[in-house]
Structure formats: C-alpha cells, structure tokens
Design a protein around this motif. Structure first.
Motif, PDB file in Angstrom:
ATOM      1  N   LEU A  29       0.740  -1.045  -0.070  1.00  0.00           N
ATOM      2  CA  LEU A  29      -0.107  -0.079  -0.137  1.00  0.00           C
ATOM      3  C   LEU A  29       1.049   1.161   0.216  1.00  0.00           C
ATOM      4  O   LEU A  29       0.270   2.854  -0.873  1.00  0.00           O
ATOM      5  N   SER A  30       2.029   1.078   0.746  1.00  0.00           N
ATOM      6  CA  SER A  30       3.781   2.235   0.791  1.00  0.00           C
ATOM      7  C   SER A  30       3.295   2.605  -0.760  1.00  0.00           C
ATOM      8  O   SER A  30       3.417   3.262  -0.668  1.00  0.00           O
ATOM      9  N   ALA A  31       3.811   1.134  -1.149  1.00  0.00           N
ATOM     10  CA  ALA A  31       4.751   1.676  -2.210  1.00  0.00           C
ATOM     11  C   ALA A  31       3.627   2.345  -3.497  1.00  0.00           C
ATOM     12  O   ALA A  31       4.307   3.402  -4.737  1.00  0.00           O
ATOM     13  N   ARG A  32       2.023   2.011  -3.829  1.00  0.00           N
ATOM     14  CA  ARG A  32       2.115   3.187  -4.306  1.00  0.00           C
ATOM     15  C   ARG A  32       1.328   4.143  -4.166  1.00  0.00           C
ATOM     16  O   ARG A  32       1.241   5.149  -4.842  1.00  0.00           O
ATOM     17  N   ARG A  33       1.699   4.938  -2.888  1.00  0.00           N
ATOM     18  CA  ARG A  33       1.787   6.041  -2.407  1.00  0.00           C
ATOM     19  C   ARG A  33       2.551   6.771  -2.862  1.00  0.00           C
ATOM     20  O   ARG A  33       2.606   8.288  -2.781  1.00  0.00           O
ATOM     21  N   VAL A  34       3.765   6.267  -2.494  1.00  0.00           N
ATOM     22  CA  VAL A  34       4.529   6.887  -2.945  1.00  0.00           C
ATOM     23  C   VAL A  34       5.383   6.916  -4.096  1.00  0.00           C
ATOM     24  O   VAL A  34       6.143   8.183  -4.852  1.00  0.00           O
ATOM     25  N   GLY A  35       4.584   6.249  -5.228  1.00  0.00           N
ATOM     26  CA  GLY A  35       4.743   6.084  -7.164  1.00  0.00           C
ATOM     27  C   GLY A  35       6.506   5.731  -6.919  1.00  0.00           C
ATOM     28  O   GLY A  35       7.443   5.358  -5.851  1.00  0.00           O
ATOM     29  N   PRO A  36       6.432   5.738  -7.771  1.00  0.00           N
ATOM     30  CA  PRO A  36       7.516   4.877  -9.094  1.00  0.00           C
ATOM     31  C   PRO A  36       9.385   5.643  -8.434  1.00  0.00           C
ATOM     32  O   PRO A  36       9.871   5.878  -8.430  1.00  0.00           O
ATOM     33  N   THR A  37       8.369   6.365  -8.007  1.00  0.00           N
ATOM     34  CA  THR A  37       9.899   7.961  -7.570  1.00  0.00           C
ATOM     35  C   THR A  37      10.693   7.699  -6.804  1.00  0.00           C
ATOM     36  O   THR A  37      11.303   8.166  -5.644  1.00  0.00           O
ATOM     37  N   GLY A  38       9.321   6.699  -5.743  1.00  0.00           N
ATOM     38  CA  GLY A  38       9.659   6.828  -4.062  1.00  0.00           C
ATOM     39  C   GLY A  38       9.961   5.011  -3.883  1.00  0.00           C
ATOM     40  O   GLY A  38      10.250   4.049  -5.071  1.00  0.00           O
ATOM     41  N   LYS A  39      10.240   5.069  -2.018  1.00  0.00           N
ATOM     42  CA  LYS A  39      10.393   3.220  -2.576  1.00  0.00           C
ATOM     43  C   LYS A  39       9.722   2.744  -1.208  1.00  0.00           C
ATOM     44  O   LYS A  39       9.900   3.383   0.118  1.00  0.00           O
ATOM     45  N   ALA A  40       9.351   1.608  -0.741  1.00  0.00           N
ATOM     46  CA  ALA A  40       8.647   1.341   0.383  1.00  0.00           C
ATOM     47  C   ALA A  40       9.489  -0.282   0.786  1.00  0.00           C
ATOM     48  O   ALA A  40      10.058  -1.293  -0.197  1.00  0.00           O
ATOM     49  N   ILE A  41      10.162  -0.215   2.236  1.00  0.00           N
ATOM     50  CA  ILE A  41      10.778  -1.012   2.082  1.00  0.00           C
ATOM     51  C   ILE A  41       9.948  -1.786   3.312  1.00  0.00           C
ATOM     52  O   ILE A  41      10.276  -1.142   4.445  1.00  0.00           O
ATOM     53  N   GLY A  42      10.150  -3.109   3.593  1.00  0.00           N
ATOM     54  CA  GLY A  42       9.529  -3.888   4.335  1.00  0.00           C
ATOM     55  C   GLY A  42      10.717  -4.891   5.149  1.00  0.00           C
ATOM     56  O   GLY A  42      11.685  -5.484   4.643  1.00  0.00           O
ATOM     57  N   LEU A  43      11.372  -4.387   6.499  1.00  0.00           N
ATOM     58  CA  LEU A  43      12.278  -5.810   7.166  1.00  0.00           C
ATOM     59  C   LEU A  43      11.322  -6.676   8.923  1.00  0.00           C
ATOM     60  O   LEU A  43      10.101  -6.025   8.865  1.00  0.00           O
ATOM     61  N   ASP A  44      11.730  -7.823   8.447  1.00  0.00           N
ATOM     62  CA  ASP A  44      11.285  -8.732   9.415  1.00  0.00           C
ATOM     63  C   ASP A  44      12.124  -9.767   8.735  1.00  0.00           C
ATOM     64  O   ASP A  44      13.075  -9.925   8.844  1.00  0.00           O
ATOM     65  N   MET A  45      11.458 -10.733  10.295  1.00  0.00           N
ATOM     66  CA  MET A  45      13.202 -11.550  10.736  1.00  0.00           C
ATOM     67  C   MET A  45      12.673 -12.592  10.126  1.00  0.00           C
ATOM     68  O   MET A  45      13.543 -13.455  10.522  1.00  0.00           O
ATOM     69  N   THR A  46      11.232 -13.196   9.887  1.00  0.00           N
ATOM     70  CA  THR A  46      10.375 -14.424   9.821  1.00  0.00           C
ATOM     71  C   THR A  46      10.934 -15.219   8.454  1.00  0.00           C
ATOM     72  O   THR A  46      10.856 -14.132   7.568  1.00  0.00           O
ATOM     73  N   ASP A  47      11.147 -15.318   8.145  1.00  0.00           N
ATOM     74  CA  ASP A  47      11.900 -16.006   6.943  1.00  0.00           C
ATOM     75  C   ASP A  47      10.971 -16.643   6.201  1.00  0.00           C
ATOM     76  O   ASP A  47      10.729 -16.554   5.003  1.00  0.00           O
ATOM     77  N   GLU A  48       9.733 -17.293   7.066  1.00  0.00           N
ATOM     78  CA  GLU A  48       8.712 -17.809   5.845  1.00  0.00           C
ATOM     79  C   GLU A  48       7.782 -16.035   5.681  1.00  0.00           C
ATOM     80  O   GLU A  48       7.184 -16.354   4.508  1.00  0.00           O
ATOM     81  N   MET A  49       8.176 -15.065   6.541  1.00  0.00           N
ATOM     82  CA  MET A  49       7.083 -13.978   6.055  1.00  0.00           C
ATOM     83  C   MET A  49       7.752 -13.326   4.988  1.00  0.00           C
ATOM     84  O   MET A  49       6.668 -13.193   4.431  1.00  0.00           O
ATOM     85  N   LEU A  50       9.280 -13.721   4.892  1.00  0.00           N
ATOM     86  CA  LEU A  50       9.601 -12.326   3.728  1.00  0.00           C
ATOM     87  C   LEU A  50       9.628 -13.388   2.787  1.00  0.00           C
ATOM     88  O   LEU A  50       9.348 -12.827   1.942  1.00  0.00           O
ATOM     89  N   ALA A  51       9.427 -14.536   3.030  1.00  0.00           N
ATOM     90  CA  ALA A  51       9.283 -15.550   1.261  1.00  0.00           C
ATOM     91  C   ALA A  51       7.594 -15.095   1.597  1.00  0.00           C
ATOM     92  O   ALA A  51       7.279 -14.967  -0.310  1.00  0.00           O
ATOM     93  N   LEU A  52       6.355 -14.975   2.059  1.00  0.00           N
ATOM     94  CA  LEU A  52       5.423 -14.431   1.882  1.00  0.00           C
ATOM     95  C   LEU A  52       5.093 -13.249   1.167  1.00  0.00           C
ATOM     96  O   LEU A  52       4.223 -13.231  -0.035  1.00  0.00           O
ATOM     97  N   ALA A  53       5.871 -12.550   1.415  1.00  0.00           N
ATOM     98  CA  ALA A  53       5.598 -11.113   1.081  1.00  0.00           C
ATOM     99  C   ALA A  53       6.502 -10.638  -0.012  1.00  0.00           C
ATOM    100  O   ALA A  53       5.853 -10.024  -1.135  1.00  0.00           O
TER     101      ALA A  53
END
Ligand SMILES: C[S@@+](CC[C@H](N)C(=O)[O-])C[C@H]1O[C@@H](n2cnc3c(N)ncnc32)[C@H](O)[C@@H]1O
Length: 286
Positions: free
Chosen positions: A92-116
């Motif tokens: 949702l954030s990535a759409r709001r900041v648009g192509p000139t912006g960036k959204a970074i997700g930080l997580d410690m759980t491998d399964e969550m990162l794979a799902l994301a």
C-alpha cells in the motif's frame, strides 16, 4: 529477549505457512491457536485499499491498525515498515510513494519474507524491497528513511528502547514515525497477563503503557509525539482469546476490560537545527 524472539518467529512462521496454503493467517495478534477472526486483526482495511493488493496479502494481514491510512506519505519518499509480515502495508505504501519512491519491508521471519515476496510478485509492484533483519538492529544507514510505519510489531519486541533508538537513527531529519500498535491504559496490568508468553506473542502482554510510549519516544529525541486510540478492546471481545491463554479469573478479566487499545502512535525526528544552518551561513562558528 532470545526466548521472545524464538517464540515470535515460531508463531509468525506458522502464520505465514497458513497464509501461503491459502488459509487466513489469523494466528497473530489477538488470536489464539489459529482459530479464526479476532477483535484485533479483523476489518482493518476498507474495500478501496483491499482492492489494490492481492487477496493473499489481505489474508496474511496480522496488524492491529492501518498505518498507511493515517500516515502522510508523499510521492518520492522512502518508507520503512518494521515487521512487514505478509507485506500488505509495504504494498500500500509503495503505491502511495509512487515510482520515484520506495517501500522497504523489514522482518526477521524467513517464512514471512517469502510470503511477502510472493505477494509483491502478484501485485506487480517494483519499488519494493523486503529485507531480513531485526527491528532492534535495523540494517539501514543513518538518516536514510522519510517515514517509518509498523503494524502491531513494536509490542512484540523485548527491547523497545532499542527499537525506538534505531527508528530515530535511520529517519532523516524531519522524518516521521507513524505506527499502529497495541497500547495499555494505566500501569497496573495484572501480573498473570504480563507473564503469559501466549499473550506476549499475541501482541498483548508486551504492550507499552501509553505514557511510557510517549516518554520513550521523547527520550530518544522525537518531538510532536501523539498517541491516538483507534480501537479499544472490551472484555466481551477478548474473553475467548484470554481464556485460551489461561486467563480465566473473573477478577483479572474485569481488570483488563477497556484497558488495551490499538493506537496510532506518531512522532517526528527534529529537522536539522536552524542554528547549525545559520552558523554555516555566517562566521559565527569559525
Ligand atoms: C503481528 S505480525 C504483523 C505483520 C504485519 N505488520 C501486518 O500488519 O500484517 C508481526 C510481524 O513482525 C515480525 N517481527 C516480530 N518481531 C520482530 C523483530 N524483533 N524484528 C523483525 N521482525 C519482527 C514477525 O516475524 C511478523 O511477521
């Protein structure tokens, strides 16, 4: 700290596996035993928002609020989501900041990162990066992020001061902290509740008291601190969850009634001091 980290990874790893198999990931905040909708995580996103992300991202949502609906996000900005889970708030954030912006997700759980990352592919969004790491040790440079969001994760940390200090470090001067979290009203939460690991990983036992949250943010250097309730939990909604975690005493249950809430917590890192700019423009610092 280590016991909490392991319990959190196990619980949210299981939630991610459920979501990847097409079931709702509802063994997160507020739910006990992966058993269906709960008062904390349900009905957080409206149809307009839900329509812009893959159904799987919505199914994997385990937050307690909707930080992107409340946060100011501008085109071109860099947003960091602490504990990004299945990635819904990052997308949702990535759409709001648009192509000139960036959204970074930080997580410690491998399964969550794979799902994301799967959800990112399905969404076809490219201005996104999911990074493995801990919110107590954010793997990003100082002064590199415009906005920090998070959705029901800081309450899971065993070292909240460290998380807040790290958030302050990576934010640019003037950067915004805009976080949904479970917060407690009052200091006298029953010891049974605080002791329960089940309630900790369900986002309740580790929740900060409202004034402590404000103090911690202010002590880290943040200004314009505000804690706005978004949902207050009554005992009727939470009773099943608490009973599943072994809290059955009616007196203890009565003490909890209306004491836990989801809140939108915001604060700002001060802009670069005016005095420094003025000094650079004159000879006063020579
Ligand atoms: C309650 S879920 C919320 C996920 C997501 N924010 C959402 O709204 O759906 C908590 C997430 O935070 C992650 N998490 C918890 N503690 C963490 C920590 N100390 N460092 C990094 N990630 C953490 C978990 O792996 C999990 O994905």
């Amino acid at each position: 700290m280590e016991a909490i980290r392991t319990a959190v990874q196990e619980k949210y790893g299981e939630a991610a596996r459920r979501a990847r198999s097409g079931s709702s990931a509802t063994c997160g905040c507020g739910a006990s035993g992966c058993c269906g909708p709960d008062p904390i995580t349900s009905n957080l996103y409206d149809d307009a928002q839900a329509g812009t992300v893959p159904a799987e991202a919505l199914l994997a949502s385990l937050g307690c609020g909707n930080p992107t609906a409340l946060a100011e996000l501008n085109a071109g900005e860099t947003v960091l989501d602490l504990g990004s889970g299945g990635g819904i708030d990052v997308l949702l954030s990535a759409r709001r900041v648009g192509p000139t912006g960036k959204a970074i997700g930080l997580d410690m759980t491998d399964e969550m990162l794979a799902l994301a990352r799967e959800n990112q592919q399905k969404a076809g969004v490219t201005n996104v990066e999911f990074v493995k790491g801990e919110i107590e040790q954010i793997p990003l440079p100082d002064n590199s992020v415009d906005v920090i969001i998070s959705n029901c994760v800081i309450n899971l940390s065993g070292d909240k001061d460290r998380v807040i200090a790290e958030a302050f470090r990576v934010l640019k001067p003037g950067g915004r902290f805009a976080v949904s979290d479970v917060v407690v009203k009052g200091h006298d939460v029953p010891a049974d509740v605080r002791r329960s690991m089940e309630l900790w990983v369900g986002c309740v036992a580790g929740a900060l008291e409202e004034d402590s949250y404000r103090d911690k943010l202010a002590r880290a250097g943040f200004e314009a601190v505000d804690v706005e309730p978004t949902r207050v939990y009554r005992i009727a909604e939470a009773k099943q969850f608490l009973e599943n975690a072994g809290i059955t005493d009616e007196i203890v249950l009565a003490q909890i009634d209306g004491r836990f809430m989801s809140a939108f917590v915001r604060a700002r890192k001060p802009a670069a001091p005016e005095i420094a700019k003025a000094c650079c423009a004159t000879t006063c610092c020579a």
